[in-house]
Design an enzyme around this catalytic site. Structure first.
Site, mmCIF file in Angstrom:
data_model
loop_
_atom_site.group_PDB
_atom_site.id
_atom_site.type_symbol
_atom_site.label_atom_id
_atom_site.label_comp_id
_atom_site.label_asym_id
_atom_site.label_seq_id
_atom_site.Cartn_x
_atom_site.Cartn_y
_atom_site.Cartn_z
ATOM 1 N N ILE B 15 0.895 -1.010 -0.088
ATOM 2 C CA ILE B 15 -0.070 -0.178 0.068
ATOM 3 C C ILE B 15 0.902 1.112 -0.080
ATOM 4 C CG2 ILE B 15 -1.817 1.449 1.333
ATOM 5 C CD1 ILE B 15 -2.860 -1.279 0.166
ATOM 6 N N THR B 43 3.700 -7.987 6.247
ATOM 7 C CA THR B 43 2.520 -8.691 5.706
ATOM 8 C C THR B 43 2.677 -8.821 4.054
ATOM 9 O OG1 THR B 43 1.272 -7.729 7.147
ATOM 10 C CG2 THR B 43 0.052 -8.517 5.524
ATOM 11 N N HIS B 52 -7.071 -11.039 -6.467
ATOM 12 C CA HIS B 52 -8.467 -11.596 -6.429
ATOM 13 C C HIS B 52 -9.322 -10.962 -7.360
ATOM 14 C CE1 HIS B 52 -7.642 -14.063 -2.986
ATOM 15 N NE2 HIS B 52 -7.092 -12.936 -2.434
ATOM 16 N N LYS B 249 -11.094 -16.732 3.478
ATOM 17 C CA LYS B 249 -11.311 -17.253 1.886
ATOM 18 C C LYS B 249 -10.764 -18.780 2.038
ATOM 19 C CE LYS B 249 -10.451 -13.253 -0.368
ATOM 20 N NZ LYS B 249 -10.060 -12.318 0.744
ATOM 21 N N ARG B 308 -1.498 -10.668 9.338
ATOM 22 C CA ARG B 308 -2.268 -9.345 8.595
ATOM 23 C C ARG B 308 -2.809 -8.685 9.805
ATOM 24 N NH1 ARG B 308 -5.354 -14.060 6.066
ATOM 25 N NH2 ARG B 308 -3.804 -15.604 7.090
#
Lengths: 411, 472
Positions: B15, B43, B52, B249, B308
């Site tokens: 990020i 992370t 995704h 997930k 995370r």
């Protein structure tokens, strides 16, 4: 480029194969990835090498040096150092090599696989906990200490009692580190008895059986381990869990033959190497294998003897003088884990059958029989999983599959 | 007068690096401060590496919005910095058709295209090793794979190349706000900036306290993984998920762009330590084998975990109400990687009210991390003829040469760590895990950076391999 015999790997097995190949006037090439011949011997500065082959006790580098001298005296051997094999094309009998000269092809009539083995890693054994600096395989630690003269820790735990682990326990102690313990998950060591005695007992380093590391602790550098005992099925017994502080962990947890380049060959699930007959010939008529690439040896002298045979047969094959007759299987009783060779070509001559056992035995006869007829029998005082056993016999007596047994002499 | 940057970004994960690069490309001055020895050292280096499609996130959430937008931005972004993006697609498989249909319609609501519901026979044709339990599945064609660390590194480097500044091993100890300008220091070097962006991942709250901005109820979730040998690649040519639960997930099996197979992650609340556990490994084993046959975990070359930071059910992406010109980015867990370019765009154009225009200051194009082994034979031979280092193989498992390693050491972002080399050119990333090349890599780094062997670190301060000389 074209050679009768191309040998991949210039460690003890490749060098021995080359010498024998050259003696039969086969044009021979050794391809070695390092800057010098000798392989792992170059970092094994302890002694105990050569007692069988040279009839004197040498260090690893000395053993390698003697072989390099022999190679220099051979007219039929070329050596390519700092050279990697990136591909083997079995259809066209070509290996692709990469070096400072670029990418080139070399054609062979016979190929000898003597790439040795690699060490099992923390990932292979699923070593849990954190991943800080300070976890080394024994061979890497040995290289940093013996070749570079550098220390990798001051307070060390060794996991696995393989020979390199035992040797490193002594080495690090002599260099001023505290080796707290050698932990072995099995009930017995896979190392040589003499190494346990000379490397651990002489320095009061405890060897803890049925014990393993439960968890690595430390964010940046190893700060310690949780360890404890395991049951017969290697399950960790949590109620035995204890902490030991240390700044380095050395792994001596097994070796795996380097079969990457020939991953399509049939692999023996016990040795992780390929299968060979007594010509050291693989399932491909013109591909031979020897040394630790085939199975992990305890003594370099054994590597040498086996590799001389591989070099000889590879040369004979290249010169059109080797015939692959019918082969008989070597069957064995359950205590035997594998044999090299696993098949024997019908014909004449002596066979040295090498094997290991899965557990300790004492005072037993090694018996080789064929069609219920005993063709060789040898008494041994004791056998251990860590030590390779040998029995020799004349193969002209073989008319079918042979059977190897270990029979106790104690009733 | 000290230079005042338009933005100071804390945290060089995906990020932070993406925002840093986008700001720089848009013509703003930015500095990225990373506490670790490399970008992508938290992370962002330890996740599934999946872009995704976006069918999983709850409609209306930031996760859903940014995932779908972000994944659409990936091809262009990866193409720009020369990072490989694998179009392998993803399957979600299970035995509950209703849930599959729910996912399908959730995907449509989120704006995901190219979704397909498959029955067992159709699945078997594409994934022959599904287990007996599997009766149905969803195929998402647009799901992709990427190396999250090569991408993060490349974005940071593109930013540097176009005028941005990255400081590694920068441990911020003080943040002050004076006359509309923030002053940041690690005790040695000061930086001044108009905007502060807190994208420090797991360390978000620590940084927020220094800044004086909002803290959040951050929970950590640990994800453990197996990396399998390349020999196992055929176990999954696409990403294979189980039907998702409320928490995650699920444990997936996926190819990586480098030709390995990843199996994991677990997802349970934990502390922030990136450790692996017996329980976690056991769970991965059970769940992966319930879904696919032939998942051979004995072929593991490495196990690892990533942690995370999670805040509630959604990302926190907002302007601080306590401090002016501070952007809070907290709880960017999955699908953070997929969302990164969209989050960056939103932060720049909406929260900072700046002009997002990646072409404005894109003066220099980044040279991609092309490994010499991937070159055609003639090109490789020409390269070796020019620089013989490219003929000297260091890492035998991954065919990495001295030339490749030196290239990685002479990039816009300077590193001196063995793990940094490993992530950039894959030396030590193969099946022997550096057993053959560790000493050589240490030597090359030391020589190239004009350091001693003792100086070379695994990753960051205090992780030196060598602790001294042997006895004289």
């Amino acid at each position: 480029m074209q050679y009768d015999v191309v040998i991949i790997g210039g460690g003890p097995s490749g060098m021995a194969a080359a010498i024998e190949s050259s003696k039969l006037n086969a044009k021979t090439l050794i391809i070695e990835r390092n800057e010098t011949l000798g392989g792992i011997l170059n970092q094994c500065i302890h002694n105990g090498f050569g007692l069988h082959y040279f009839k004197e006790e040498l260090t690893g580098p000395e053993y390698a040096f003697k072989f390099r001298e022999l190679i220099l005296n051979e007219k039929n051997i070329d050596v390519k150092l700092n050279t990697f094999v990136t591909n083997i094309d079995k259809e066209n009998n070509v290996v692709t090599i990469k070096s400072s000269n670029g990418v080139e092809n070399v054609k062979y009539k016979s190929l000898v696989l003597s790439m040795g083995c690699r060490e099992r890693t923390a990932g292979n054994i699923l070593l849990t906990g954190t991943r800080p600096v300070g976890i080394y395989t024994a061979g890497t630690a040995q290289k940093l200490v013996n070749i570079y003269g550098k220390m990798i820790g001051k307070n060390v735990v060794i996991l696995g009692s393989g020979d390199i682990g035992l040797i490193m326990a002594r080495r690090l102690t002599l260099e001023g580190a505290k080796v707290q313990a050698v932990m072995e998950i099995n009930k017995t060591s896979s190392g040589l008895r003499r190494n346990i005695s000379q490397c651990l007992d002489d320095f009061n380093i405890p060897l803890m059986y049925s014990t393993t590391i439960f968890e690595v602790v430390g964010e940046k550098r190893v700060e310690g381990i949780y360890y404890g005992q395991v049951d017969e099925n290697y399950n960790k017994l949590e109620d035995t869990r204890k902490f030991m502080s240390c700044d380095a962990i050395i792994l001596s947890v097994g070796l795996v033959p380097e079969t990457d380049l020939v991953s399509d060959l049939k692999i023996n699930r016990v040795t992780n190497g390929t299968y060979v007959n007594d010509y050291m010939q693989t399932e491909y008529d013109n591909i031979f294998a020897c040394g630790n690439f085939l199975h992990v040896h305890d003594l370099v002298d054994n590597v040498t003897m086996e590799s001389l045979q591989a070099g000889k047969c590879a040369a004979l094959n290249a010169l059109g003088k080797l015939e692959r007759n019918k082969e008989f299987n070597v069957l064995h009783s359950d205590i035997v884990t594998y044999t090299i060779p696993s098949t024997i070509v019908k014909g004449e001559g002596k066979v040295d059958l090498k094997f290991r056992v899965r557990k300790k035995f004492v005072k037993s006869n090694l018996i080789v029989s064929c069609n219920d007829k005993i063709i060789a029998k040898k008494f041994v005082m004791a056998g251990l999983p860590g030590e390779m056993l040998t029995i020799s016999f004349d193969k002209s007596e073989i008319t079918g599959d042979i059977n190897l047994e270990v029979k106790s002499n104690e009733n | 007068m000290e230079k005042v940057y338009d933005a100071i970004i804390f945290g060089g994960g995906i990020i932070g690096s993406c925002i840093f690069d986008d700001l720089t490309l848009s013509g703003y001055s930015a500095v990225l401060l990373e506490i670790g020895g490399d970008v992508a050292s938290g992370t962002s280096k330890a996740n599934s590496g999946i872009v995704h499609a976006g069918f999983d996130a709850t409609p209306g959430t930031l996760k859903a919005k940014f995932n779908v937008e972000g994944s659409l931005m990936y091809p262009e972004m990866c193409n720009r910095v020369g990072v490989r993006l694998g179009n392998c697609g993803a399957y979600v498989i299970g035995n509950d058709l209703k849930k599959v249909e729910e996912l399908y319609s959730r995907g449509l609501t989120n704006g995901v295209k190219d979704l397909e519901i498959l029955n067992r026979e159709q699945l078997l044709k594409r994934i022959p090793n599904i287990t007996e339990n599997i009766t149905c599945g969803l195929f998402a064609k647009s799901s992709k794979i990427v190396s999250p660390y090569v991408l993060t590194i490349s974005l940071a480097e593109e930013g540097i190349l176009n005028g941005g500044v990255v400081e590694l091993n920068y441990n911020t100890i003080k943040v002050e706000h004076k006359n509309g300008v923030y002053e940041v220091t690690n005790g040695k070097t000061k930086y001044f900036g108009k905007y502060l962006i807190n994208s420090t991942g797991n360390a978000y709250n620590d940084m927020a306290k220094l800044i004086g901005s909002e803290t959040y109820d951050i929970k950590y979730k640990r994800g453990e993984y197996y990396i399998l040998d390349k020999s196992e690649f055929s176990v999954a040519y696409s990403t294979i998920f189980p039907l998702p639960s409320a928490h995650s997930k699920g444990i997936l099996v996926t190819p990586t762009v480098d030709g390995n197979t990843l199996v994991g992650p677990t997802s349970y609340e934990s502390d922030s330590s990136v450790k692996t556990t017996d329980l976690g490994l056991k769970e991965i084993k059970e769940k992966s084998s319930a879904m696919l046959n032939n998942v051979n975990l004995k072929k593991a070359i490495r196990i690892f975990s990533g942690v995370r930071a999670v805040v509630g059910d959604d990302f926190v992406i907002e302007k601080s109400k306590l401090k002016p010109n501070v952007i809070n980015l907290a709880g960017i867990c999955s699908p953070g990687l997929s969302s990164a370019p969209a989050i960056s765009k939103y932060v720049i154009s909406e929260l900072m009210q700046l002009t997002y225009d990646l072409k404005k200051n894109a003066k220099h194009k980044l040279v991609p991390y092309t490994l010499s082994k991937t070159l055609p034979k003639q090109e490789l031979n020409d390269l070796i003829a020019k620089d013989s280092d490219y003929g000297k193989v260091v890492c035998k498992c991954e065919d990495v040469t001295v030339g490749d390693i030196k290239m990685a050491l002479n990039r816009p972002l300077k590193i001196n760590s063995v793990d940094g080399i490993k992530r950039r050119v894959r030396a030590g990333m193969g099946r022997c895990q550096g057993g053959f090349c560790l000493d050589k890599v240490i030597s090359i780094i030391a020589e190239s950076n004009n350091e001693t062997l003792e100086d070379v670190c695994k990753e960051g301060v205090g992780t030196n391999f060598i602790v001294g000389n042997i006895k004289e």
